[in-house]
Design an enzyme around this catalytic site. Structure first.
Site, mmCIF file in Angstrom:
data_model
loop_
_atom_site.group_PDB
_atom_site.id
_atom_site.type_symbol
_atom_site.label_atom_id
_atom_site.label_comp_id
_atom_site.label_asym_id
_atom_site.label_seq_id
_atom_site.Cartn_x
_atom_site.Cartn_y
_atom_site.Cartn_z
ATOM 1 N N SER A 153 -5.794 -19.968 -14.495
ATOM 2 C CA SER A 153 -7.131 -20.486 -14.756
ATOM 3 C C SER A 153 -8.172 -19.758 -13.787
ATOM 4 O O SER A 153 -8.181 -18.627 -13.772
ATOM 5 C CB SER A 153 -7.118 -22.032 -14.640
ATOM 6 O OG SER A 153 -8.499 -22.559 -15.061
ATOM 7 N N ASP A 320 -3.980 -23.571 -25.986
ATOM 8 C CA ASP A 320 -4.979 -23.745 -24.859
ATOM 9 C C ASP A 320 -6.302 -23.263 -25.422
ATOM 10 O O ASP A 320 -6.507 -22.177 -25.711
ATOM 11 C CB ASP A 320 -4.614 -22.615 -23.692
ATOM 12 C CG ASP A 320 -5.666 -23.089 -22.581
ATOM 13 O OD1 ASP A 320 -6.674 -23.293 -22.367
ATOM 14 O OD2 ASP A 320 -5.428 -22.112 -21.376
ATOM 15 N N HIS A 353 -4.339 -26.410 -21.808
ATOM 16 C CA HIS A 353 -4.560 -25.662 -20.773
ATOM 17 C C HIS A 353 -3.617 -26.097 -19.666
ATOM 18 O O HIS A 353 -3.304 -25.080 -18.652
ATOM 19 C CB HIS A 353 -6.002 -25.704 -20.122
ATOM 20 C CG HIS A 353 -6.617 -24.727 -19.207
ATOM 21 N ND1 HIS A 353 -6.297 -23.423 -19.017
ATOM 22 C CD2 HIS A 353 -7.097 -25.130 -17.930
ATOM 23 C CE1 HIS A 353 -6.728 -22.951 -18.062
ATOM 24 N NE2 HIS A 353 -6.962 -23.704 -17.358
#
Length: 377
Positions: A153, A320, A353
């Site tokens: 991320s 995601d 995610h």
């Protein structure tokens, strides 16, 4: 069992920031795992995401020598003895970003220039600033070359930025569930979360510490918004569906908690507001917004990544939707345009995610294989 020991390093010299300002007399919290080899060639830097920290792996012990409950590092599934990033082979370093609220100097600390808590006066920091601060800490540890830099991320953005800011110091970059910049939708989610915080009556322009209060209501809402984006629709439906809380009858209320998903989000929001700092949330989400290495090249990501000389592993997850596989494939294409050495894995995982934090067997196998066959020194 991997035992973690928090450490801190002080830096007196000013650090120039992208905003044109600088910060001096700051501390960075960090942890290390494993042993640095004689030629210091086995170091792996782990960059953290929004609400994580330098506590990447292992557990903490209490004063009696017993393991503290719920003290596992946030990526303990990935890093440790015999794990995909094996601390028997690699010297792993986790550094808490400048501006965070987990030990490194941030808005909750005292500004040496004024003697007051920084609050809203803490300077805006960017991904590039974090990388420069990390490089200073590595310099102090005598580490000039990284076997790998890795992150998921926002941490993946830092890993990517390392290959552009210090290309000669990075041999491998592992970028997981990340993107070359945020889409307008992602910036919009961040802005709604920030507005929830700054419009909280207890925010006081970011100087809530002076008033002895915390903008917890805003933080709760910000976390609820963020948490929705971290999960996939499939996971939410499977876990909660339309189940009513505790199976009770409908209350026909516009304000009471009716559904299990509502209860879950409120719980996540309440928990987050107890340990995270509001100004830190504003700083980190803005750093996410600003990250865009292609902006200096007219939006040409291939031109921007021409600086990178590292070998890459890139990983994305099919469900995601906040950092979709399409965004990772943009990085893949740009690297291929530059004829860089790369591996790419798109994992079919249902977790959204959050998948980059979970112990999916295929995902773990990909990372393990890469570190054993490519990174091993």
């Amino acid at each position: 069992m991997l035992i973690a020991t928090p450490q801190s390093m002080h830096f007196e010299a000013p650090l120039a920031l992208q905003s044109g300002t600088s910060i001096r007399a700051y501390d960075l919290s960090y942890e290390t795992y494993g042993t640095l080899n004689a030629d210091k060639s086995n170091a792996v830097l782990i960059c953290h995401a929004l609400n994580a920290s330098h506590h990447v792996a292992g557990v903490y012990l209490d004063e009696a020598g017993a393991v503290k409950q719920r003290s596992e590092g946030w990526w303990d599934t990935m890093i440790g003895p015999g794990k995909p990033v094996d601390t028997h082979q690699f010297f792993v370093i986790g550094i808490n970003n400048l501006g965070s609220c987990f030990g490194s100097t941030g808005p909750m600390q005292i500004n040496p220039a004024t003697g007051e808590i920084y609050g809203a006066d803490f300077p805006v920091v960017t991904v590039q600033d974090w990388v420069n601060a990390q490089a200073r800490l590595l310099d102090a540890l005598g580490i000039q070359s990284l076997a790998a830099v890795m992150g998921g991320s926002l941490g993946g953005m830092q890993a990517l930025s390392w290959t552009l800011q210090y290309p000669d110091r990075v041999r491998h970059a592992v970028v997981v569930a990340s993107a070359p910049n945020l889409t307008a939708e992602n910036i919009a989610f961040n802005e709604v979360a920030r507005r929830a915080i700054v419009t909280d009556p207890d925010f006081h322009g970011g100087h809530y510490a002076r008033h002895g209060v915390l903008p917890k209501r805003g933080l709760r809402i910000a976390r609820m918004i963020g948490h929705i984006t971290y999960l996939s629709d499939d996971v939410m439906n499977e876990k909660f569906g339309r189940k009513l809380r505790s199976g009770q009858d409908v209350k026909f209320s516009t304000q009471d908690v009716e559904f299990e998903i509502e209860s879950y989000l409120r719980y996540q929001g309440d928990k987050f507001a107890e340990y995270f700092d509001a100004n830190t949330y504003l700083l980190i989400t803005r750093a996410l917004d600003y990250f865009d290495p292609a902006s200096a090249y007219g939006g040409d990501l291939s031109a921007a990544l021409a600086k990178a000389t590292a070998k890459f592993l890139l990983v994305s997850f099919t469900t995601d939707w906040r950092f979709s596989p399409a965004r990772t494939r943009e990085i893949v294409k740009a690297l291929l345009d530059n004829q860089r050495d790369l591996s790419y894995a798109e994992i079919d995982a249902p977790h959204g995610h959050d998948a980059f934090l979970l112990e999916d067997a295929r995902y773990m196998s990909v990372v393990r294989s890469y570190f054993q066959s490519k990174v091993a020194v």
